[in-house]
Design a protein around this motif. Structure first.
Motif, PDB file in Angstrom:
ATOM      1  N   ASP A 233       0.809  -1.223   0.000  1.00  0.00           N
ATOM      2  CA  ASP A 233       0.000   0.000   0.000  1.00  0.00           C
ATOM      3  C   ASP A 233       0.840   1.270   0.000  1.00  0.00           C
ATOM      4  N   SER A 234       2.024   1.229   0.593  1.00  0.00           N
ATOM      5  CA  SER A 234       2.855   2.435   0.692  1.00  0.00           C
ATOM      6  C   SER A 234       3.997   2.440  -0.321  1.00  0.00           C
ATOM      7  N   HIS A 235       4.917   1.486  -0.186  1.00  0.00           N
ATOM      8  CA  HIS A 235       6.141   1.541  -0.998  1.00  0.00           C
ATOM      9  C   HIS A 235       5.888   1.256  -2.475  1.00  0.00           C
ATOM     10  N   LEU A 236       5.117   0.235  -2.766  1.00  0.00           N
ATOM     11  CA  LEU A 236       4.835  -0.108  -4.161  1.00  0.00           C
ATOM     12  C   LEU A 236       4.101   1.036  -4.848  1.00  0.00           C
ATOM     13  N   ALA A 237       3.138   1.626  -4.124  1.00  0.00           N
ATOM     14  CA  ALA A 237       2.396   2.756  -4.673  1.00  0.00           C
ATOM     15  C   ALA A 237       3.294   3.974  -4.848  1.00  0.00           C
ATOM     16  N   ALA A 238       4.247   4.172  -3.937  1.00  0.00           N
ATOM     17  CA  ALA A 238       5.113   5.346  -3.997  1.00  0.00           C
ATOM     18  C   ALA A 238       6.007   5.331  -5.232  1.00  0.00           C
ATOM     19  N   ILE A 239       6.485   4.155  -5.626  1.00  0.00           N
ATOM     20  CA  ILE A 239       7.373   4.091  -6.796  1.00  0.00           C
ATOM     21  C   ILE A 239       6.615   3.705  -8.068  1.00  0.00           C
ATOM     22  N   LYS A 240       5.300   3.521  -7.951  1.00  0.00           N
ATOM     23  CA  LYS A 240       4.440   3.240  -9.107  1.00  0.00           C
ATOM     24  C   LYS A 240       4.766   1.913  -9.794  1.00  0.00           C
ATOM     25  N   TYR A 241       5.223   0.937  -9.020  1.00  0.00           N
ATOM     26  CA  TYR A 241       5.464  -0.372  -9.621  1.00  0.00           C
ATOM     27  C   TYR A 241       4.156  -1.152  -9.634  1.00  0.00           C
ATOM     28  N   TRP A 318      12.976  13.259  -5.351  1.00  0.00           N
ATOM     29  CA  TRP A 318      11.605  13.741  -5.162  1.00  0.00           C
ATOM     30  C   TRP A 318      11.448  14.523  -3.863  1.00  0.00           C
ATOM     31  N   CYS A 319      12.249  14.210  -2.845  1.00  0.00           N
ATOM     32  CA  CYS A 319      12.143  14.939  -1.569  1.00  0.00           C
ATOM     33  C   CYS A 319      12.447  16.420  -1.747  1.00  0.00           C
ATOM     34  N   ARG A 320      13.281  16.762  -2.729  1.00  0.00           N
ATOM     35  CA  ARG A 320      13.607  18.166  -2.972  1.00  0.00           C
ATOM     36  C   ARG A 320      12.537  18.859  -3.801  1.00  0.00           C
ATOM     37  N   SER A 321      11.551  18.093  -4.234  1.00  0.00           N
ATOM     38  CA  SER A 321      10.447  18.661  -5.002  1.00  0.00           C
ATOM     39  C   SER A 321       9.172  18.560  -4.168  1.00  0.00           C
ATOM     40  N   ARG A 322       8.141  17.958  -4.707  1.00  0.00           N
ATOM     41  CA  ARG A 322       6.864  17.907  -3.994  1.00  0.00           C
ATOM     42  C   ARG A 322       6.751  16.746  -3.019  1.00  0.00           C
ATOM     43  N   GLY A 323       7.757  15.869  -3.001  1.00  0.00           N
ATOM     44  CA  GLY A 323       7.709  14.755  -2.065  1.00  0.00           C
ATOM     45  C   GLY A 323       7.702  15.208  -0.623  1.00  0.00           C
ATOM     46  N   ALA A 324       8.371  16.336  -0.344  1.00  0.00           N
ATOM     47  CA  ALA A 324       8.423  16.852   1.015  1.00  0.00           C
ATOM     48  C   ALA A 324       7.049  17.305   1.496  1.00  0.00           C
ATOM     49  N   LYS A 325       6.114  17.502   0.568  1.00  0.00           N
ATOM     50  CA  LYS A 325       4.756  17.888   0.922  1.00  0.00           C
ATOM     51  C   LYS A 325       3.822  16.681   1.014  1.00  0.00           C
ATOM     52  N   GLY A 326       4.407  15.484   0.951  1.00  0.00           N
ATOM     53  CA  GLY A 326       3.613  14.272   1.070  1.00  0.00           C
ATOM     54  C   GLY A 326       2.955  13.834  -0.216  1.00  0.00           C
ATOM     55  N   GLN A 327       3.298  14.471  -1.332  1.00  0.00           N
ATOM     56  CA  GLN A 327       2.670  14.134  -2.599  1.00  0.00           C
ATOM     57  C   GLN A 327       3.321  12.899  -3.221  1.00  0.00           C
ATOM     58  N   ILE A 328       2.484  12.023  -3.788  1.00  0.00           N
ATOM     59  CA  ILE A 328       2.970  10.857  -4.508  1.00  0.00           C
ATOM     60  C   ILE A 328       3.565  11.305  -5.844  1.00  0.00           C
ATOM     61  N   TRP A 329       4.479  10.522  -6.350  1.00  0.00           N
ATOM     62  CA  TRP A 329       5.193  10.834  -7.596  1.00  0.00           C
ATOM     63  C   TRP A 329       4.271  11.269  -8.715  1.00  0.00           C
ATOM     64  N   GLU A 330       4.581  12.430  -9.299  1.00  0.00           N
ATOM     65  CA  GLU A 330       3.832  12.953 -10.439  1.00  0.00           C
ATOM     66  C   GLU A 330       4.786  13.489 -11.505  1.00  0.00           C
ATOM     67  N   GLY A 331       5.975  12.916 -11.559  1.00  0.00           N
ATOM     68  CA  GLY A 331       6.996  13.466 -12.438  1.00  0.00           C
ATOM     69  C   GLY A 331       7.121  12.799 -13.786  1.00  0.00           C
ATOM     70  N   GLY A 332       6.123  12.034 -14.208  1.00  0.00           N
ATOM     71  CA  GLY A 332       6.189  11.393 -15.520  1.00  0.00           C
ATOM     72  C   GLY A 332       6.221   9.896 -15.424  1.00  0.00           C
ATOM     73  N   MET A 333       6.367   9.247 -16.586  1.00  0.00           N
ATOM     74  CA  MET A 333       6.339   7.795 -16.666  1.00  0.00           C
ATOM     75  C   MET A 333       7.670   7.191 -16.245  1.00  0.00           C
ATOM     76  N   LEU A 334       7.634   6.364 -15.218  1.00  0.00           N
ATOM     77  CA  LEU A 334       8.815   5.604 -14.827  1.00  0.00           C
ATOM     78  C   LEU A 334       8.922   4.371 -15.714  1.00  0.00           C
ATOM     79  N   PRO A 335      10.131   3.893 -15.982  1.00  0.00           N
ATOM     80  CA  PRO A 335      10.304   2.822 -16.994  1.00  0.00           C
ATOM     81  C   PRO A 335       9.622   1.520 -16.654  1.00  0.00           C
ATOM     82  N   TRP A 336       9.285   1.280 -15.382  1.00  0.00           N
ATOM     83  CA  TRP A 336       8.627   0.008 -15.013  1.00  0.00           C
ATOM     84  C   TRP A 336       7.106   0.155 -14.912  1.00  0.00           C
ATOM     85  N   MET A 337       6.571   1.338 -15.190  1.00  0.00           N
ATOM     86  CA  MET A 337       5.120   1.529 -15.108  1.00  0.00           C
ATOM     87  C   MET A 337       4.432   0.921 -16.311  1.00  0.00           C
ATOM     88  N   GLU A 338       3.201   0.455 -16.100  1.00  0.00           N
ATOM     89  CA  GLU A 338       2.431  -0.093 -17.209  1.00  0.00           C
ATOM     90  C   GLU A 338       1.986   1.012 -18.129  1.00  0.00           C
TER      91      GLU A 338
END
Length: 338
Positions: A233-241, A318-338
Motif C-alpha cells: 500500500d505504501s512503498h509499491l504505490a510510492a514508486i508506481k510499480y 523527489w524529496c527536494r520537489s513535492r515529495g516533502a509535501k507528502g505528494q505521490i510521484w507525479e513526475g512522468g512515466m517511470l520505466p517500469w510503469m504499465e
C-alpha cells in the motif's frame, strides 16, 4: 629680440589622440550601449524563433552526448567512469530478501542470538530464526526461476561494529549454511545502501538495473508477513510499480507470545501510518530521522550515476520537489510503469 609662445590648439592635437579621447568619452558610450544591447536582443530572439522551443532535458543531454544509452543501461560517461562489466541481460525477475540485522559469524551459523548485532527491541525474541527462514525462502524463489536475480538488501545500519552490512552478512550466512549452489551464486548479489523498507524495494530494483541494464518484469520480496500492507500500500504505490507484477512472501516469527505479537502489530500500524503521510521519508525527524540514526557510517548511494532516465533521477530526488509535501510521484512515466 621678442619671443612669442604659441599654446597648442585643438587643431594641433594629433588625430589619433583626438579619436581616442572621443572614443572614451562617456557621452559616446551612452549613445552606443543601447544600440549594442538591442542588437544582441534581436540576435537571440531570432535564434530562439528559428530553432523552436528548448528541447526537454533528456533530449538536450542526448544531443550534446552527455547521456547516451550503453549496453549496461547507464550513460556512456558513467559506464566509462565506473568501468562496468557486461550486463546480465538474461535475468528478468528480481527476488529481494529484506534484511533486518547484521550477522557477525559464529559456530551456530546464525541460530544463536549472540551472533547478531541487534537493536534493543529485537532482543529476547529469537528473531534470528525467522531471518534464516527469510533467506531460505529467497533462495528457493530464485532457484525455481533461472531468470531471477537474488538480492540481499540492507546497509551499514549498526554503529560500533565497523563497516559491516546487513546485505553482506545475510549473503555470508546463506553461504555458511550451504544454501547457495554454484549456478545460483552467479545470480546472487547484495544491495548495500538501503536503510529502511522503502529503500529495500527501490534500491534493489536499481541494483537489478545496474547488473542487467533493464528493469525487472516481476519482483518477489521476502519480509515479515505483518509488513505486507506497508510494502504493497505504501512503498509499491510510492514508486508506481504495478501490483500485478509483485509477489510478497511474508514469514513472521514463531514462538512469540500472542500479547507480544499484538504489540509488534500495533507498532507496525503506527509506522505504516507514518509512511502514509510521508511516502518517501522526506521530513526531518520521523522516518528520515531513523535513516540518519542508522547511517552512522555516513554511507551514500550512487544510483543516479547508473540510471539514464530523467524520471528515475527525479524520483530519487523527489524529496527536494513535492515529495516533502507528502505528494505521490507525479513526475512522468517511470520505466517500469504499465
Amino acid at each position: 629680440m621678442a619671443i612669442s609662445i604659441r599654446l597648442p590648439s585643438e587643431s594641433s592635437t594629433p588625430p589619433h589622440y583626438r579619436y581616442r579621447q572621443n572614443f572614451l568619452s562617456p557621452r559616446i558610450w551612452r549613445r552606443i550601449l543601447p544600440v549594442v544591447l538591442v542588437f544582441f536582443l534581436l540576435v537571440e530572439s531570432y535564434r530562439f524563433l528559428s530553432t523552436g522551443s528548448p528541447a526537454p532535458p533528456t533530449q538536450l543531454l542526448q544531443d550534446t552526448g552527455a547521456i547516451t544509452p550503453s549496453p549496461g543501461g547507464a550513460s556512456t560517461a558513467a559506464a566509462a567512469d565506473l568501468d562496468l562489466g557486461p550486463p546480465l541481460t538474461q535475468l528478468k525477475t528480481l527476488v529481494i530478501v529484506a534484511c533486518h540485522a547484521i550477522w557477525l559469524g559464529g559456530p551456530t551459523a546464525g541460530k544463536e542470538e549472540n551472533e547478531w548485532v541487534l537493536e534493543s527491541y529485537q532482543r529476547g525474541r529469537n528473531e534470528q530464526i525467522v531471518w534464516g527462514r527469510h533467506i531460505e525462502a529467497g533462495v528457493k524463489a530464485a532457484q525455481e526461476d533461472e531468470g531471477a536475480l537474488l538480492v540481499f538488501s540492507g546497509g551499514e545500519t549498526r554503529p560500533g561494529v565497523g563497516p559491516r552490512m546487513e546485505g553482506g552478512s545475510y549473503f555470508d550466512l546463506a553461504v555458511a549454511r550451504g544454501l547457495i549452489d554454484a549456478p545460483l551464486l552467479n545470480r546472487t548479489t547484495t544491495e548495500l545502501a538501503a536503510l529502511d523498507s522503502y529503500q529495500n524495494l527501490l534500491f534493489s530494483l536499481l541494483r537489478f538495473h545496474e547488473l542487467t541494464g533493464s528493469y525487472p518484469e516481476h519482483i518477489t520480496l521476502i519480509s515479515y508477513a505483518f509488513k505486507k500492507a506497508r510494502f504493497v500500500d505504501s512503498h509499491l504505490a510510492a514508486i508506481k510499480y504495478p501490483e500485478t507484477k509483485f509477489t510478497f512472501i511474508g514469514i513472521d516469527p514463531e514462538g512469540i507470545a500472542e500479547e507480544e505479537m499484538e504489540k509488534i502489530k500495533l507498532g507496525e500500524g503506527k509506522t505504516r501510518e507514518m509512511w502514509g503521510k510521508d511516502p518517501y521519508a522526506c521530513h526531518e525527524g520521523g522516518l528520515r530521522g531513523k535513516r540518519r540514526h542508522r547511517n552512522g557510517g555516513r554511507r551514500g548511494w550512487g544510483y543516479k550515476d547508473t540510471v539514464m532516465e530523467q524520471t528515475v533521477r527525479g524520483l530519487l530526488g523527489w524529496c527536494r520537489s513535492r515529495g516533502a509535501k507528502g505528494q505521490i510521484w507525479e513526475g512522468g512515466m517511470l520505466p517500469w510503469m504499465e
